[in-house]
Design an enzyme around this catalytic site. Structure first.
Site, PDB file in Angstrom:
ATOM      1  N   CYS A   1      -9.942  -1.592  -6.729  1.00 25.20           N
ATOM      2  CA  CYS A   1      -9.119  -0.739  -5.862  1.00 25.20           C
ATOM      3  C   CYS A   1      -9.326   0.725  -6.254  1.00 25.20           C
ATOM      4  CB  CYS A   1      -7.657  -1.139  -5.981  1.00 25.20           C
ATOM      5  SG  CYS A   1      -7.301  -2.796  -5.359  1.00 25.20           S
TER       6      CYS A   1
ATOM      7  N   GLN B   1      -4.210   0.811  -1.738  1.00 15.67           N
ATOM      8  CA  GLN B   1      -3.123   0.745  -2.712  1.00 15.67           C
ATOM      9  C   GLN B   1      -1.845   0.185  -2.116  1.00 15.67           C
ATOM     10  OE1 GLN B   1      -0.944   4.213  -4.623  1.00 15.67           O
ATOM     11  NE2 GLN B   1      -2.114   3.415  -6.351  1.00 15.67           N
TER      12      GLN B   1
END
EC number: 2.1.1.45
Length: 282
Positions: free
Chosen positions: A157, A185
């Site tokens: 991520c 996120q």
């Protein structure tokens, strides 16, 4: 309130009030009961934190700063992809029977590459350039390696850091700044955790390079709040806020590889109550 509180509150309000819903669209994440996990999201959220002013921890609820520190050491210092090297259990559901998360995160930072100066991994390359070429515009890392994605339990991520050195006219020391790029996120579960992690990484690199930690710029391509998180977020951002905590590293540490969790001190961290049992979409 802490500056991080204000950033978090404004971001969450903007996502909820002006974001785009994915309800009814084709999405990958699911809740534990098998239903699809939809989000309200904003594209291209950019937040800036000045570490010369205060540490960017929210006070609306407690962020586990020492646990965040332990995880960033696991990835960047130990360069590990095995949860047995990590003290928390946040990665357990992505690990195999041997504890491995595949060729992800720390694994990629430990891969050595050939440079004109010799063989180095990405972390050592950053440390080398901060010492020898601080004004280079090429001091960066990237762990989103396409050829290895099929062997990663979770695609990264937070995938890239770009470091940039500046100098204030009235300061004898250089200032180290960084851009954290994140493709996606979960704002409630991970936003301030990631901010604190990479603020600590910036502080460590600055200290061992004889610099001052400056600005952390956080770029999030897809900042989202899951449908089942919206009531929790609304309650969270309505809470009383407090001053930012005082966060320090042991000033005696001169090598990045010598830092331990015991070298981190957190003082005057007053927060609201923790939100327990946040549902996580996978």
């Amino acid at each position: 309130m802490s500056y991080a509180d204000q950033v978090f509150i404004d971001m969450c309000r903007d996502i909820i009030e002006n974001g785009c819903s994915t309800e009814g669209e084709k999405v990958r994440p699911q809740w534990e009961d098998g239903t699809f996990a939809y989000t309200v999201k904003k594209f291209g959220v950019v937040n800036r934190y000045d570490l010369t002013k205060e540490f960017p921890a929210i006070t609306l609820r407690r962020t586990g700063i020492k646990s965040a520190f332990d995880e960033i050491l696991w990835i960047w210092q130990k360069k590990s992809n095995n949860i047995r090297d990590l003290n928390s259990h946040i990665w357990d559901e992505w690990a195999d029977g041997d504890g491995s998360i595949g060729k992800a995160y720390g694994y990629q930072l430990g891969v050595k590459h050939e440079y004109k100066e010799g063989m180095m991994d990405q972390v050592d390359r950053v440390l080398y350039d901060l010492e020898n070429n601080p004004y280079s515009r090429r001091i960066m890392t990237n762990i989103y390696v396409h050829q290895d994605l099929h062997e990663m339990a979770l695609y990264p991520c937070a995938y890239s850091m770009t470091f940039n050195v500046t100098k204030k006219p009235d300061s004898p020391r250089l200032t180290l700044n960084a851009v954290l790029n994140q493709r996606s996120q979960d704002v409630l579960a991970a936003n301030n955790w990631n901010v604190c992690q990479y603020a600590l990484l910036l502080m460590m690199f600055a200290q061992v390079s004889g610099m001052e930690a400056g600005e952390l710029l956080h770029v999030i391509a897809d900042a989202h709040i899951y449908d089942r998180h919206i009531p929790l977020v609304k309650e969270l951002i309505s809470r009383e806020t407090h001053d930012a905590p005082v966060v320090r590293l042991n000033p005696e540490i001169r090598s990045f590889y010598d830092f331990t969790v015991d070298d981190l001190s957190v003082e005057n961290y007053v927060t609201g109550p923790q939100i327990k049992n946040i549902p996580i979409a996978v």
